[in-house]
Design a protein around this motif. Structure first.
Motif, PDB file in Angstrom:
ATOM      1  N   ALA A   4      40.302 -13.866 -10.124  1.00 24.67           N
ATOM      2  CA  ALA A   4      41.027 -14.752  -9.204  1.00 24.67           C
ATOM      3  C   ALA A   4      42.486 -14.902  -9.608  1.00 24.67           C
ATOM      4  O   ALA A   4      43.374 -14.912  -8.744  1.00 24.67           O
ATOM      5  N   LEU A   5      42.758 -15.007 -10.901  1.00 22.44           N
ATOM      6  CA  LEU A   5      44.135 -15.181 -11.350  1.00 22.44           C
ATOM      7  C   LEU A   5      44.935 -13.887 -11.282  1.00 22.44           C
ATOM      8  O   LEU A   5      46.113 -13.896 -10.928  1.00 22.44           O
ATOM      9  N   ALA A   6      44.311 -12.777 -11.606  1.00 26.96           N
ATOM     10  CA  ALA A   6      45.041 -11.516 -11.673  1.00 26.96           C
ATOM     11  C   ALA A   6      45.268 -10.893 -10.301  1.00 26.96           C
ATOM     12  O   ALA A   6      46.333 -10.324 -10.049  1.00 26.96           O
ATOM     13  N   PHE A   7      44.299 -10.978  -9.427  1.00 25.40           N
ATOM     14  CA  PHE A   7      44.384 -10.268  -8.156  1.00 25.40           C
ATOM     15  C   PHE A   7      44.493 -11.181  -6.948  1.00 25.40           C
ATOM     16  O   PHE A   7      44.641 -10.710  -5.833  1.00 25.40           O
ATOM     17  N   GLY A   8      44.376 -12.445  -7.145  1.00 23.27           N
ATOM     18  CA  GLY A   8      44.503 -13.379  -6.034  1.00 23.27           C
ATOM     19  C   GLY A   8      43.161 -13.911  -5.573  1.00 23.27           C
ATOM     20  O   GLY A   8      42.127 -13.267  -5.713  1.00 23.27           O
ATOM     21  N   TYR A   9      43.228 -15.100  -5.029  1.00 22.94           N
ATOM     22  CA  TYR A   9      42.034 -15.810  -4.598  1.00 22.94           C
ATOM     23  C   TYR A   9      41.297 -15.082  -3.479  1.00 22.94           C
ATOM     24  O   TYR A   9      40.084 -15.082  -3.413  1.00 22.94           O
TER      25      TYR A   9
ATOM     26  N   SER B 153      39.118  -9.270  -1.593  1.00 16.95           N
ATOM     27  CA  SER B 153      37.709  -9.133  -1.226  1.00 16.95           C
ATOM     28  C   SER B 153      36.939  -8.243  -2.208  1.00 16.95           C
ATOM     29  O   SER B 153      37.511  -7.379  -2.879  1.00 16.95           O
ATOM     30  N   PHE B 154      35.644  -8.463  -2.248  1.00 15.38           N
ATOM     31  CA  PHE B 154      34.757  -7.694  -3.119  1.00 15.38           C
ATOM     32  C   PHE B 154      34.735  -6.231  -2.703  1.00 15.38           C
ATOM     33  O   PHE B 154      34.709  -5.336  -3.546  1.00 15.38           O
ATOM     34  N   GLY B 155      34.772  -5.976  -1.397  1.00 15.05           N
ATOM     35  CA  GLY B 155      34.792  -4.602  -0.912  1.00 15.05           C
ATOM     36  C   GLY B 155      36.062  -3.875  -1.311  1.00 15.05           C
ATOM     37  O   GLY B 155      36.026  -2.695  -1.676  1.00 15.05           O
ATOM     38  N   ALA B 156      37.212  -4.552  -1.271  1.00 18.42           N
ATOM     39  CA  ALA B 156      38.474  -3.934  -1.688  1.00 18.42           C
ATOM     40  C   ALA B 156      38.446  -3.621  -3.180  1.00 18.42           C
ATOM     41  O   ALA B 156      38.956  -2.578  -3.612  1.00 18.42           O
ATOM     42  N   MET B 157      37.848  -4.506  -3.956  1.00 13.59           N
ATOM     43  CA  MET B 157      37.740  -4.264  -5.393  1.00 13.59           C
ATOM     44  C   MET B 157      36.879  -3.031  -5.667  1.00 13.59           C
ATOM     45  O   MET B 157      37.256  -2.152  -6.449  1.00 13.59           O
ATOM     46  N   LEU B 158      35.726  -2.952  -5.016  1.00 10.16           N
ATOM     47  CA  LEU B 158      34.858  -1.793  -5.219  1.00 10.16           C
ATOM     48  C   LEU B 158      35.508  -0.509  -4.724  1.00 10.16           C
ATOM     49  O   LEU B 158      35.357   0.545  -5.344  1.00 10.16           O
ATOM     50  N   PHE B 159      36.239  -0.591  -3.617  1.00  5.52           N
ATOM     51  CA  PHE B 159      36.912   0.588  -3.084  1.00  5.52           C
ATOM     52  C   PHE B 159      38.007   1.065  -4.036  1.00  5.52           C
ATOM     53  O   PHE B 159      38.202   2.263  -4.207  1.00  5.52           O
ATOM     54  N   ASN B 160      38.710   0.139  -4.677  1.00  4.40           N
ATOM     55  CA  ASN B 160      39.738   0.524  -5.643  1.00  4.40           C
ATOM     56  C   ASN B 160      39.134   1.149  -6.892  1.00  4.40           C
ATOM     57  O   ASN B 160      39.747   2.008  -7.511  1.00  4.40           O
ATOM     58  N   ILE B 161      37.946   0.709  -7.277  1.00  2.39           N
ATOM     59  CA  ILE B 161      37.291   1.262  -8.461  1.00  2.39           C
ATOM     60  C   ILE B 161      36.772   2.666  -8.189  1.00  2.39           C
ATOM     61  O   ILE B 161      37.032   3.597  -8.951  1.00  2.39           O
TER      62      ILE B 161
ATOM     63  N   ALA C 172      31.913   6.251  -4.109  1.00  2.88           N
ATOM     64  CA  ALA C 172      30.618   5.616  -4.330  1.00  2.88           C
ATOM     65  C   ALA C 172      30.318   4.593  -3.237  1.00  2.88           C
ATOM     66  O   ALA C 172      29.175   4.493  -2.773  1.00  2.88           O
ATOM     67  N   LEU C 173      31.325   3.850  -2.820  1.00  2.00           N
ATOM     68  CA  LEU C 173      31.106   2.857  -1.774  1.00  2.00           C
ATOM     69  C   LEU C 173      30.756   3.539  -0.453  1.00  2.00           C
ATOM     70  O   LEU C 173      29.851   3.105   0.259  1.00  2.00           O
TER      71      LEU C 173
ATOM     72  N   LEU D 277      30.505  -7.742   1.202  1.00  2.00           N
ATOM     73  CA  LEU D 277      31.739  -7.055   0.826  1.00  2.00           C
ATOM     74  C   LEU D 277      32.982  -7.798   1.288  1.00  2.00           C
ATOM     75  O   LEU D 277      34.067  -7.573   0.754  1.00  2.00           O
ATOM     76  N   GLN D 278      32.852  -8.704   2.233  1.00  2.00           N
ATOM     77  CA  GLN D 278      33.990  -9.476   2.710  1.00  2.00           C
ATOM     78  C   GLN D 278      34.221 -10.756   1.915  1.00  2.00           C
ATOM     79  O   GLN D 278      35.240 -11.411   2.092  1.00  2.00           O
ATOM     80  N   LEU D 279      33.299 -11.097   1.043  1.00  2.00           N
ATOM     81  CA  LEU D 279      33.480 -12.280   0.194  1.00  2.00           C
ATOM     82  C   LEU D 279      34.629 -12.054  -0.780  1.00  2.00           C
ATOM     83  O   LEU D 279      34.922 -10.918  -1.148  1.00  2.00           O
TER      84      LEU D 279
END
Length: 89
Positions: A18-23, A26-34, A38-39, A63-65
């Motif tokens: 939350a502090l590093a990437f913002g409140y 989204s979870f889907g954006a995080m997984l897509f960046n990783i 795979a997603l 994934l939108q959370l």
């Protein structure tokens, strides 16, 4: 004790996300960046082998959370499990 330690690590990870990437990241954006491949493969597998409606009704809202919600939910689950196991949690 182990479950509470895992919960503490998950709560710390949620705070760092939350502090590093913002409140609102989204979870889907995080997984897509990783790992974007795979997603996409996971989506195709769920839609092909289980049901397209399952993907739309369960996985898309998940994934939108915000990304920090998932570690908080898992940490809370571990705290509740440890509370139900007195002396072993």
């Amino acid at each position: 004790m182990v479950l509470k330690t895992i919960a503490l690590v998950l709560y710390s990870a949620a705070l760092l996300i939350a502090l590093a990437f913002g409140y609102g990241w989204s979870f889907g954006a995080m997984l897509f960046n990783i790992n974007p491949g795979a997603l996409n493969s996971f989506q195709a597998g769920v839609q092909r082998n289980l049901s397209p409606a399952l993907w739309d009704s369960i996985f898309v809202p998940l994934l939108q959370l915000p990304a920090w919600v998932i570690p908080v939910a898992l940490g809370t689950l571990f705290v509740l499990i440890s509370a139900l196991r007195p002396g072993k949690g």
